[in-house]
Design a protein around this motif. Structure first.
Motif, PDB file in Angstrom:
ATOM      1  N   THR A  20      34.591  41.497  43.142  1.00 32.41           N
ATOM      2  CA  THR A  20      35.471  40.498  42.558  1.00 32.41           C
ATOM      3  C   THR A  20      35.315  39.239  43.397  1.00 32.41           C
ATOM      4  N   THR A  21      34.950  38.148  42.734  1.00 37.10           N
ATOM      5  CA  THR A  21      34.700  36.907  43.441  1.00 37.10           C
ATOM      6  C   THR A  21      35.029  35.723  42.541  1.00 37.10           C
ATOM      7  N   ARG A  22      35.093  34.574  43.110  1.00 32.16           N
ATOM      8  CA  ARG A  22      35.436  33.371  42.351  1.00 32.16           C
ATOM      9  C   ARG A  22      34.217  32.765  41.666  1.00 32.16           C
ATOM     10  N   THR A  23      33.143  32.558  42.417  1.00 37.33           N
ATOM     11  CA  THR A  23      31.934  31.933  41.891  1.00 37.33           C
ATOM     12  C   THR A  23      30.723  32.520  42.603  1.00 37.33           C
ATOM     13  N   VAL A  24      29.615  32.633  41.870  1.00 37.37           N
ATOM     14  CA  VAL A  24      28.355  33.067  42.463  1.00 37.37           C
ATOM     15  C   VAL A  24      27.315  32.000  42.159  1.00 37.37           C
ATOM     16  N   VAL A  25      26.665  31.493  43.202  1.00 37.52           N
ATOM     17  CA  VAL A  25      25.597  30.506  43.032  1.00 37.52           C
ATOM     18  C   VAL A  25      24.366  31.024  43.758  1.00 37.52           C
TER      19      VAL A  25
ATOM     20  N   ALA B 133      31.120  43.688  37.854  1.00 38.91           N
ATOM     21  CA  ALA B 133      31.643  42.585  38.667  1.00 38.91           C
ATOM     22  C   ALA B 133      32.631  41.759  37.859  1.00 38.91           C
ATOM     23  N   ARG B 134      33.549  41.133  38.552  1.00 33.96           N
ATOM     24  CA  ARG B 134      34.511  40.201  37.954  1.00 33.96           C
ATOM     25  C   ARG B 134      34.329  38.863  38.662  1.00 33.96           C
ATOM     26  N   ILE B 135      33.782  37.902  37.924  1.00 34.45           N
ATOM     27  CA  ILE B 135      33.523  36.578  38.483  1.00 34.45           C
ATOM     28  C   ILE B 135      34.501  35.621  37.826  1.00 34.45           C
ATOM     29  N   GLY B 136      35.458  35.131  38.614  1.00 35.06           N
ATOM     30  CA  GLY B 136      36.533  34.303  38.089  1.00 35.06           C
ATOM     31  C   GLY B 136      36.108  32.909  37.696  1.00 35.06           C
ATOM     32  N   GLY B 137      34.971  32.463  38.170  1.00 32.57           N
ATOM     33  CA  GLY B 137      34.461  31.126  37.854  1.00 32.57           C
ATOM     34  C   GLY B 137      33.078  31.225  37.258  1.00 32.57           C
TER      35      GLY B 137
ATOM     36  N   GLY C  52      33.872  31.857  33.824  1.00 34.02           N
ATOM     37  CA  GLY C  52      33.355  30.490  33.706  1.00 34.02           C
ATOM     38  C   GLY C  52      32.040  30.460  32.949  1.00 34.02           C
ATOM     39  N   VAL C  53      31.181  29.560  33.327  1.00 37.37           N
ATOM     40  CA  VAL C  53      29.899  29.334  32.672  1.00 37.37           C
ATOM     41  C   VAL C  53      28.828  30.172  33.348  1.00 37.37           C
ATOM     42  N   THR C  54      27.959  30.782  32.545  1.00 36.18           N
ATOM     43  CA  THR C  54      26.774  31.450  33.080  1.00 36.18           C
ATOM     44  C   THR C  54      25.598  30.512  32.825  1.00 36.18           C
ATOM     45  N   ARG C  55      24.998  30.028  33.902  1.00 35.34           N
ATOM     46  CA  ARG C  55      23.917  29.045  33.775  1.00 35.34           C
ATOM     47  C   ARG C  55      22.557  29.717  33.780  1.00 35.34           C
TER      48      ARG C  55
END
Length: 70
Positions: free
Chosen positions: A11-16, A30-34, A62-65
């Motif tokens: 569980t995380t906010r953003t993955v880059v 996974a749970r991606i909050g952003g 959020g957005v998946t780029r």
């Protein structure tokens, strides 16, 4: 990167992961909050489930780029 990125059940906010080459991404459950940002990155193998990248039942709020497959 030398090792696959393992986010299984995380569980995380953003993955880059930008401008990188990775041997695999496992974000199953996974749970991606952003955002999930994989711009200009390549994942070896490229197949969704032969450990190129796995997002099975992942929740991305959020957005998946874009992602490139090698």
């Amino acid at each position: 990167m030398d090792e696959p990125v393992r986010l299984y059940g995380a569980t995380t906010r953003t993955v880059v992961i930008a401008d990188s080459g990775v041997p695999g991404v496992d974000a199953e459950l996974a749970r991606i909050g952003g955002d999930l940002d994989l711009r200009r990155s390549t994942v070896a193998g490229g197949a969704l489930n032969s450990f190129g990248w796995v997002l099975t039942t992942a929740i991305v709020a959020g957005v998946t780029r874009a992602l490139q497959k090698s």
